[in-house]
Motif scaffolding. Structure first.
Motif, PDB file in Angstrom:
ATOM      1  N   PRO A  57       1.651  -2.414   8.623  1.00  0.00           N
ATOM      2  CA  PRO A  57       2.117  -3.373   9.619  1.00  0.00           C
ATOM      3  C   PRO A  57       2.347  -4.770   9.065  1.00  0.00           C
ATOM      4  CG  PRO A  57      -0.213  -2.856   9.943  1.00  0.00           C
ATOM      5  CD  PRO A  57       0.298  -1.888   8.921  1.00  0.00           C
ATOM      6  N   GLU A  58       1.672  -5.079   7.938  1.00  0.00           N
ATOM      7  CA  GLU A  58       1.822  -6.439   7.399  1.00  0.00           C
ATOM      8  C   GLU A  58       2.925  -6.547   6.358  1.00  0.00           C
ATOM      9  OE1 GLU A  58      -0.845  -4.599   7.190  1.00  0.00           O
ATOM     10  OE2 GLU A  58      -2.497  -5.505   8.297  1.00  0.00           O
ATOM     11  N   ALA A  59       3.595  -5.429   6.074  1.00  0.00           N
ATOM     12  CA  ALA A  59       4.551  -5.440   4.968  1.00  0.00           C
ATOM     13  C   ALA A  59       5.680  -6.426   5.214  1.00  0.00           C
ATOM     14  CB  ALA A  59       5.125  -4.045   4.758  1.00  0.00           C
ATOM     15  N   ALA A  60       5.949  -7.235   4.195  1.00  0.00           N
ATOM     16  CA  ALA A  60       7.048  -8.194   4.264  1.00  0.00           C
ATOM     17  C   ALA A  60       8.336  -7.498   3.848  1.00  0.00           C
ATOM     18  CB  ALA A  60       6.754  -9.370   3.329  1.00  0.00           C
ATOM     19  N   PRO A  61       9.489  -8.100   4.135  1.00  0.00           N
ATOM     20  CA  PRO A  61      10.737  -7.515   3.656  1.00  0.00           C
ATOM     21  C   PRO A  61      10.683  -7.319   2.141  1.00  0.00           C
ATOM     22  CG  PRO A  61      11.166  -9.293   5.200  1.00  0.00           C
ATOM     23  CD  PRO A  61       9.695  -9.319   4.913  1.00  0.00           C
ATOM     24  N   ARG A  62      11.119  -6.159   1.688  1.00  0.00           N
ATOM     25  CA  ARG A  62      10.975  -5.836   0.277  1.00  0.00           C
ATOM     26  C   ARG A  62      11.721  -6.803  -0.630  1.00  0.00           C
ATOM     27  NH1 ARG A  62      12.698   0.214   0.431  1.00  0.00           N
ATOM     28  NH2 ARG A  62      13.432  -0.385   2.479  1.00  0.00           N
ATOM     29  N   ALA A  63      12.821  -7.348  -0.159  1.00  0.00           N
ATOM     30  CA  ALA A  63      13.616  -8.244  -0.993  1.00  0.00           C
ATOM     31  C   ALA A  63      12.830  -9.478  -1.397  1.00  0.00           C
ATOM     32  CB  ALA A  63      14.885  -8.652  -0.254  1.00  0.00           C
ATOM     33  N   GLY A  64      11.826  -9.847  -0.615  1.00  0.00           N
ATOM     34  CA  GLY A  64      11.081 -11.062  -0.907  1.00  0.00           C
ATOM     35  C   GLY A  64       9.799 -10.853  -1.675  1.00  0.00           C
TER      36      GLY A  64
ATOM     37  N   SER B 207      -5.553  -4.358   1.869  1.00  0.00           N
ATOM     38  CA  SER B 207      -6.419  -4.206   3.039  1.00  0.00           C
ATOM     39  C   SER B 207      -6.188  -2.882   3.760  1.00  0.00           C
ATOM     40  CB  SER B 207      -6.205  -5.373   4.012  1.00  0.00           C
ATOM     41  OG  SER B 207      -4.942  -5.265   4.674  1.00  0.00           O
ATOM     42  N   GLN B 208      -5.109  -2.182   3.400  1.00  0.00           N
ATOM     43  CA  GLN B 208      -4.821  -0.881   4.000  1.00  0.00           C
ATOM     44  C   GLN B 208      -5.638   0.251   3.350  1.00  0.00           C
ATOM     45  OE1 GLN B 208      -2.341  -0.294   6.654  1.00  0.00           O
ATOM     46  NE2 GLN B 208      -2.890  -2.452   6.786  1.00  0.00           N
ATOM     47  N   TYR B 209      -6.434  -0.082   2.348  1.00  0.00           N
ATOM     48  CA  TYR B 209      -7.235   0.909   1.630  1.00  0.00           C
ATOM     49  C   TYR B 209      -8.718   0.613   1.820  1.00  0.00           C
ATOM     50  CZ  TYR B 209      -2.879   2.008  -0.840  1.00  0.00           C
ATOM     51  OH  TYR B 209      -1.582   2.366  -1.147  1.00  0.00           O
ATOM     52  N   ASP B 210      -9.474   1.634   2.148  1.00  0.00           N
ATOM     53  CA  ASP B 210     -10.924   1.494   2.313  1.00  0.00           C
ATOM     54  C   ASP B 210     -11.599   1.890   1.005  1.00  0.00           C
ATOM     55  OD1 ASP B 210     -10.768   0.723   5.060  1.00  0.00           O
ATOM     56  OD2 ASP B 210     -10.372   2.808   5.570  1.00  0.00           O
ATOM     57  N   VAL B 211     -11.826   0.912   0.149  1.00  0.00           N
ATOM     58  CA  VAL B 211     -12.286   1.147  -1.216  1.00  0.00           C
ATOM     59  C   VAL B 211     -13.803   1.012  -1.291  1.00  0.00           C
ATOM     60  CG1 VAL B 211     -11.939   0.492  -3.629  1.00  0.00           C
ATOM     61  CG2 VAL B 211     -10.140   0.051  -1.953  1.00  0.00           C
TER      62      VAL B 211
ATOM     63  N   ILE C  92      -8.048   2.420 -18.452  1.00  0.00           N
ATOM     64  CA  ILE C  92      -8.140   1.493 -17.319  1.00  0.00           C
ATOM     65  C   ILE C  92      -6.911   1.720 -16.441  1.00  0.00           C
ATOM     66  CG2 ILE C  92      -8.038  -0.928 -16.606  1.00  0.00           C
ATOM     67  CD1 ILE C  92      -9.705  -1.640 -19.017  1.00  0.00           C
ATOM     68  N   THR C  93      -7.152   2.007 -15.162  1.00  0.00           N
ATOM     69  CA  THR C  93      -6.051   2.351 -14.261  1.00  0.00           C
ATOM     70  C   THR C  93      -6.178   1.605 -12.944  1.00  0.00           C
ATOM     71  OG1 THR C  93      -6.083   4.584 -15.215  1.00  0.00           O
ATOM     72  CG2 THR C  93      -4.773   4.255 -13.222  1.00  0.00           C
ATOM     73  N   PRO C  94      -5.515   0.451 -12.808  1.00  0.00           N
ATOM     74  CA  PRO C  94      -5.505  -0.243 -11.515  1.00  0.00           C
ATOM     75  C   PRO C  94      -4.570   0.440 -10.532  1.00  0.00           C
ATOM     76  CG  PRO C  94      -4.170  -1.444 -13.101  1.00  0.00           C
ATOM     77  CD  PRO C  94      -4.805  -0.297 -13.852  1.00  0.00           C
ATOM     78  N   ALA C  95      -4.810   0.187  -9.239  1.00  0.00           N
ATOM     79  CA  ALA C  95      -3.965   0.716  -8.164  1.00  0.00           C
ATOM     80  C   ALA C  95      -3.655  -0.424  -7.197  1.00  0.00           C
ATOM     81  CB  ALA C  95      -4.675   1.863  -7.457  1.00  0.00           C
ATOM     82  N   LEU C  96      -2.921  -0.111  -6.138  1.00  0.00           N
ATOM     83  CA  LEU C  96      -2.504  -1.155  -5.202  1.00  0.00           C
ATOM     84  C   LEU C  96      -3.676  -1.812  -4.490  1.00  0.00           C
ATOM     85  CD1 LEU C  96       0.700   0.326  -3.529  1.00  0.00           C
ATOM     86  CD2 LEU C  96       0.535  -1.307  -5.419  1.00  0.00           C
ATOM     87  N   HIS C  97      -4.806  -1.141  -4.407  1.00  0.00           N
ATOM     88  CA  HIS C  97      -5.958  -1.755  -3.738  1.00  0.00           C
ATOM     89  C   HIS C  97      -6.693  -2.739  -4.641  1.00  0.00           C
ATOM     90  CE1 HIS C  97      -8.755   0.738  -6.025  1.00  0.00           C
ATOM     91  NE2 HIS C  97      -8.088   1.819  -5.648  1.00  0.00           N
ATOM     92  N   ASN C  98      -6.341  -2.782  -5.933  1.00  0.00           N
ATOM     93  CA  ASN C  98      -7.024  -3.692  -6.853  1.00  0.00           C
ATOM     94  C   ASN C  98      -6.443  -5.100  -6.780  1.00  0.00           C
ATOM     95  OD1 ASN C  98      -7.318  -0.892  -8.804  1.00  0.00           O
ATOM     96  ND2 ASN C  98      -9.122  -2.165  -8.451  1.00  0.00           N
TER      97      ASN C  98
END
Length: 430
Positions: free
Chosen positions: A29-36, A50-54, A403-409
């Motif tokens: 729901p918080e996603a901004a337009p991809r172009a920006g 914040s969309q991930y419960d880590v 070492i493998t980061p993801a979008l929640h990092n």
């Protein structure tokens, strides 16, 4: 899983309605337009994270085993699971097939191919096993080629298939440090040194070091010599913003529960339509099916709810965009790598060339090349710094830590890894 043609034809008219009924639009729901979106827009990426419960128990930098579902996808999976559990065979026998065909069409569209070239599996390993064991081109006068960075199970599958067919097994160690040019040159040299080669296994993005090889160029070089390539894209689809035509390969194994973010238990195999006859049907399916890709795999009963959730995972991914996700993952990787350049003896096993890495990057300390050494280093990162990583072995140059980061990092997570590596450099475990 095997798709019954009669059931599909009967249900095809219901496909759109079925998909609309079963699909939940799991958009962030918080996603901004991809172009920006930029890779360092921390306000935006914090909203995505914040969309991930880590877990709070550790700094989770071992995201290569399988991928966490974003909360909207997890919520959708629970709804699908409730539905399947409630309706049981009434759903599986009357509605699942049109739903599955619609999902297959969407996956194919996302990958830039046609639905008849995609068949679902439970993971990339199963997909690649179907391609390797089903490959019809090998005989006693042929050889196969594998590399040190290929996945263990796929190496074993290729070796086993080659031995059963009487084919010779050739091996290559990929260069360290790797460059776009020297990796291509290494494969071309191996092709020319082994004129009996018929099949090569190519790992697009290595689970061992994170190295991304120039698959398109290598596939073209192989094809020019009459060599087929089976491509392991288990880690590259989703970690990188790719479509299958960009790889140029005829046979590809894929995962949807690593970097696409679907639930555990969903993979796919791709076979170019014009090359379908090169892969034999799975004998478990019985006679017939030569003209259908689904005959190449037989999984038995699978997790229906997991497959239904693929739409939700693709919705979530589409709400952000594949290219911004790739750039963010590379940004997190580049951040810890650049912060450790001054550590004497630290070997980073992917080049900075953005064509040749995604999120995954492994390292080793000079002189610490054994599996025991790197298990101890990963343990020290966890015990001293609460940073969870994993050791990897099988590389010609020696074992390493991944070492493998993801979008929640966050940047703070990878900064902590860089700080920890500085501390370890002066106090390596014995």
């Amino acid at each position: 899983m095997t798709f019954d043609r009669r059931m599909f034809v009967k249900g095809a008219a219901l496909t759109s309605a079925a998909l609309a009924t079963s699909k939940l639009h799991a958009l962030a729901p918080e996603a901004a337009p991809r172009a920006g979106i930029t890779a360092d827009d921390e306000t935006y990426w914090a909203r995505i994270a914040s969309q991930y419960d880590v877990t709070k128990n550790v700094i989770q930098l071992e995201n290569g085993n399988w991928g966490m579902m974003a909360r909207p996808v997890l919520d959708a999976y629970k709804v699908h699971l409730d539905r399947v559990n409630r309706d049981t065979s009434y759903y599986s026998r009357r509605q699942f097939w049109p739903d599955a065909m619609a999902i297959r069409a969407r996956v194919a569209e996302t990958l830039g191919v046609v639905p008849e070239e995609i068949v679902f599996t439970r993971n990339a390993t199963e997909a690649l096993e179907a391609l390797i064991y089903g490959y019809r081109g090998l005989g006693p006068d042929n050889a196969v080629l594998l590399a040190d960075l290929d996945y263990d199970s796929m190496q074993n599958a290729l070796i086993g298939h080659a031995r059963r067919q009487g084919a010779r097994i050739a091996r290559i160690d990929l260069p360290e440090p790797a460059t776009h040019a020297n990796v291509i040159a290494a494969y071309e040299a191996a092709f020319d040194a082994n004129p009996d080669l018929k099949l090569v296994l190519l790992t697009h993005l290595s689970h061992r070091t994170g190295l991304v090889i120039p698959v398109r160029e290598i596939v073209a070089a192989a094809r020019a010599r009459g060599i087929d390539a089976i491509v392991d894209a288990a880690h590259s689809w989703g970690q990188l913003d790719i479509t299958l035509p960009e790889l140029g390969a005829d046979f590809v194994g894929l995962n949807l529960h690593k970097w696409i973010g679907a639930p555990l238990g969903v993979g796919a195999a791709y076979i170019r339509k014009s090359r379908l006859s090169a892969i034999a049907p799975d004998p478990t399916n019985g006679e017939g099916g030569e003209d259908r890709i689904d005959s190449r795999v037989h999984t038995g009963t699978t997790d229906f709810a997991a497959l239904l959730s693929v739409n939700d995972a693709l919705d979530f991914r589409q709400s952000i965009g594949g290219a911004p996700m790739e750039k963010r993952l590379q940004y997190l990787r580049d951040r810890w790598v650049s912060a450790t350049r001054d550590i004497a003896g630290l070997q980073v096993l992917t080049p900075d060339d953005p064509r040749m890495h995604g999120a995954i990057t492994s390292f080793r300390f000079a002189g610490k090349t054994s599996v025991k050494d790197n298990i101890a280093i990963a343990k020290a990162l966890l015990d001293r710094h609460r940073i969870f990583t994993v050791h990897r072995d099988g590389i010609a140059g020696g074992a390493c830590v991944r070492i493998t980061p993801a979008l929640h990092n966050s940047p703070e997570d990878v900064d902590a890894a860089a700080t920890a590596l500085h501390e370890l450099a002066g106090n390596l475990p014995v």
